[in-house]
Scaffold this motif. Structure first.
Motif, short mmCIF file in Angstrom:
data_model
loop_
_atom_site.label_atom_id
_atom_site.label_comp_id
_atom_site.label_asym_id
_atom_site.label_seq_id
_atom_site.Cartn_x
_atom_site.Cartn_y
_atom_site.Cartn_z
N PRO A 64 0.81 -1.22 0.00
CA PRO A 64 0.00 0.00 0.00
C PRO A 64 0.84 1.26 0.00
CG PRO A 64 0.16 -0.85 2.22
CD PRO A 64 0.86 -1.86 1.34
N VAL A 65 0.21 2.35 -0.36
CA VAL A 65 0.74 3.67 -0.05
C VAL A 65 0.08 4.09 1.26
CG1 VAL A 65 -1.02 4.85 -1.46
CG2 VAL A 65 1.11 6.02 -0.87
N VAL A 66 0.87 4.61 2.17
CA VAL A 66 0.40 4.96 3.51
C VAL A 66 0.58 6.46 3.72
CG1 VAL A 66 0.73 4.61 6.00
CG2 VAL A 66 0.94 2.68 4.42
N ALA A 107 -3.07 10.57 12.83
CA ALA A 107 -3.81 9.45 12.23
C ALA A 107 -3.08 9.01 10.98
CB ALA A 107 -5.24 9.88 11.88
N PHE A 108 -3.34 7.76 10.57
CA PHE A 108 -2.78 7.29 9.31
C PHE A 108 -3.83 6.48 8.56
CE2 PHE A 108 -1.96 3.63 11.97
CZ PHE A 108 -2.09 2.54 11.12
N ALA A 109 -3.62 6.35 7.27
CA ALA A 109 -4.54 5.59 6.42
C ALA A 109 -3.74 4.98 5.28
CB ALA A 109 -5.65 6.49 5.87
N ALA A 110 -4.26 3.90 4.69
CA ALA A 110 -3.55 3.20 3.62
C ALA A 110 -4.50 2.92 2.46
CB ALA A 110 -2.97 1.88 4.14
N VAL A 111 -3.93 2.92 1.27
CA VAL A 111 -4.64 2.50 0.07
C VAL A 111 -3.85 1.35 -0.54
CG1 VAL A 111 -5.33 3.17 -2.27
CG2 VAL A 111 -5.68 4.75 -0.37
N ASP A 112 -4.52 0.21 -0.76
CA ASP A 112 -3.80 -1.00 -1.15
C ASP A 112 -3.41 -1.02 -2.62
OD1 ASP A 112 -6.07 -1.78 -2.60
OD2 ASP A 112 -6.80 -3.09 -1.01
N ALA A 113 -2.62 -2.03 -2.99
CA ALA A 113 -2.08 -2.12 -4.34
C ALA A 113 -3.16 -2.24 -5.40
CB ALA A 113 -1.11 -3.31 -4.42
N ALA A 114 -4.23 -2.97 -5.10
CA ALA A 114 -5.30 -3.13 -6.09
C ALA A 114 -5.92 -1.79 -6.43
CB ALA A 114 -6.35 -4.10 -5.57
N GLN A 115 -6.15 -0.96 -5.42
CA GLN A 115 -6.74 0.35 -5.68
C GLN A 115 -5.75 1.28 -6.36
OE1 GLN A 115 -8.89 1.96 -2.36
NE2 GLN A 115 -10.04 3.37 -3.66
N ALA A 172 4.30 14.04 9.92
CA ALA A 172 3.42 13.13 9.20
C ALA A 172 4.23 12.12 8.38
CB ALA A 172 2.48 13.92 8.29
N SER A 173 5.32 12.58 7.78
CA SER A 173 6.14 11.67 6.99
C SER A 173 6.75 10.58 7.86
CB SER A 173 7.24 12.45 6.25
OG SER A 173 8.34 12.76 7.07
N ILE A 174 7.11 10.94 9.09
CA ILE A 174 7.70 9.96 10.02
C ILE A 174 6.66 8.92 10.41
CG2 ILE A 174 8.61 9.69 12.36
CD1 ILE A 174 9.98 12.47 11.92
N ILE A 175 5.46 9.36 10.78
CA ILE A 175 4.41 8.42 11.16
C ILE A 175 4.07 7.51 9.98
CG2 ILE A 175 1.98 8.19 11.80
CD1 ILE A 175 3.72 8.98 14.13
N ALA A 176 3.92 8.07 8.79
CA ALA A 176 3.57 7.27 7.62
C ALA A 176 4.66 6.25 7.31
CB ALA A 176 3.35 8.18 6.40
N LYS A 177 5.91 6.67 7.38
CA LYS A 177 7.03 5.77 7.09
C LYS A 177 7.13 4.65 8.12
CE LYS A 177 11.11 4.46 5.44
NZ LYS A 177 11.14 3.53 4.28
N VAL A 178 7.02 4.99 9.38
CA VAL A 178 7.12 3.97 10.44
C VAL A 178 5.98 2.96 10.34
CG1 VAL A 178 6.95 3.62 12.94
CG2 VAL A 178 8.47 5.38 12.02
N GLU A 179 4.76 3.44 10.09
CA GLU A 179 3.63 2.53 9.96
C GLU A 179 3.79 1.63 8.74
OE1 GLU A 179 1.33 1.89 12.03
OE2 GLU A 179 1.59 3.55 13.44
N ARG A 180 4.24 2.19 7.64
CA ARG A 180 4.40 1.38 6.44
C ARG A 180 5.52 0.35 6.61
NH1 ARG A 180 6.41 0.29 1.62
NH2 ARG A 180 4.85 -0.28 0.04
N ASP A 181 6.62 0.76 7.22
CA ASP A 181 7.71 -0.18 7.47
C ASP A 181 7.25 -1.35 8.33
OD1 ASP A 181 9.31 1.46 5.98
OD2 ASP A 181 10.60 2.11 7.64
N ARG A 182 6.39 -1.06 9.32
CA ARG A 182 5.84 -2.13 10.15
C ARG A 182 5.05 -3.11 9.30
NH1 ARG A 182 1.01 -2.91 11.71
NH2 ARG A 182 0.33 -0.79 11.18
#
Length: 263
Positions: A64-66, A107-115, A172-182
């Motif tokens: 996803p993109v987060v 807050a964070f949100a994700a959009v998956d690869a299919a979308q 925001a970039s830090i939260i997004a990166k850390v969540e996506r790395d997880r």
């Protein structure tokens, strides 16, 4: 024919000529100063809840993109905020904890690869950002967004290289990166052959080699060229995140850089 004098180049200019676009961009980002300038302008104009918004994983081949949105507390400044790409993992993780504990909200949100494949990565990134903003409580009254504008009624300002210039966008970039790395570490258990825990889904040489050997998973972005055409060789990347995935510290990219600046 007009005569054009040849101007001797300085050492730093000669080095810049040898850099790939991604390495040149990384050099620029390291020179920018991340401050509260844009937040202070918004506060002076009457805004009280200024939200920073950014995404992570836009250039990835997998997953996803987060996006994340953060409203910092004006009375509690968090030191060390800067573009997540420029921070070592340990520092990023530490700052993420500080942001979660001390920001007014996040807050964070994700959009998956299919979308992503269905609507394209730009629109998917904007959708993830919008969804992150919609989760914020209290709601923001002004938005600082990295590079794009969002379909949101709130007053907003798009800032090029915002994650390297605005503390709120950097948070925001830090939260997004850390969540996506997880997420990538979790996906690595299911798909170990792609080494997602280390490359985070970016198009490293090893990841592209694994694609050619094993083919894509259902979570790869099928509309991205290296996934769509796994037999094509890609020997050069112009994406900063791809380069940093191959060299997480960025040190090898900066060996010849002029150290005469501060970030």
């Amino acid at each position: 024919m007009a005569f054009v004098p040849r101007i001797a180049k300085t050492g730093s200019q000669a080095v810049a000529d040898r850099l790939s676009p991604a390495a040149a961009k990384l050099r620029l980002l390291k020179r920018l100063r991340c401050t509260l300038r844009y937040e202070k302008e918004a506060w002076l104009n009457g805004s009280r809840l200024v939200g920073g918004v950014d995404e992570a994983g836009r250039g990835c081949l997998f997953g996803p993109v987060v996006a994340a949105a953060v409203i910092l507390n004006p009375q509690d400044r968090i030191r060390g905020l800067r573009d997540s790409k420029l921070l070592p993992q340990e520092t990023r993780e530490h700052l993420a904890v500080q942001i979660r504990q001390r920001a007014l909200c996040w807050a964070f949100a994700a959009v998956d690869a299919a979308q992503i494949d269905a609507i394209n990565i730009l629109q998917a990134s904007r959708l993830a950002m919008l969804n992150a903003v919609l989760k914020l409580r209290p709601e923001p009254d002004f938005l600082l967004v990295d590079a794009v504008c969002l379909d949101h009624p709130c007053a907003q300002r798009a800032i090029i290289h915002g994650d390297a210039l605005s503390a709120s966008i950097a948070a925001a970039s830090i939260i997004a990166k850390v969540e996506r790395d997880r997420m990538m570490r979790e996906f690595d258990v299911t798909y170990p052959q792609y080494a997602l825990a280390s490359n985070k889904g970016y198009g490293t040489r090893a990841h592209k080699a694994a694609l050619m050997e094993h083919g894509p998973t259902p979570l790869h972005r099928m509309t991205f060229a290296p996934v769509r055409s796994t037999q094509e060789e890609f020997v050069f990347s112009d994406d900063v995140d791809d380069l940093l995935a191959d060299d997480p510290s960025g040190d090898d990219l900066l060996d010849d850089f002029d150290p005469g600046f501060t970030a």
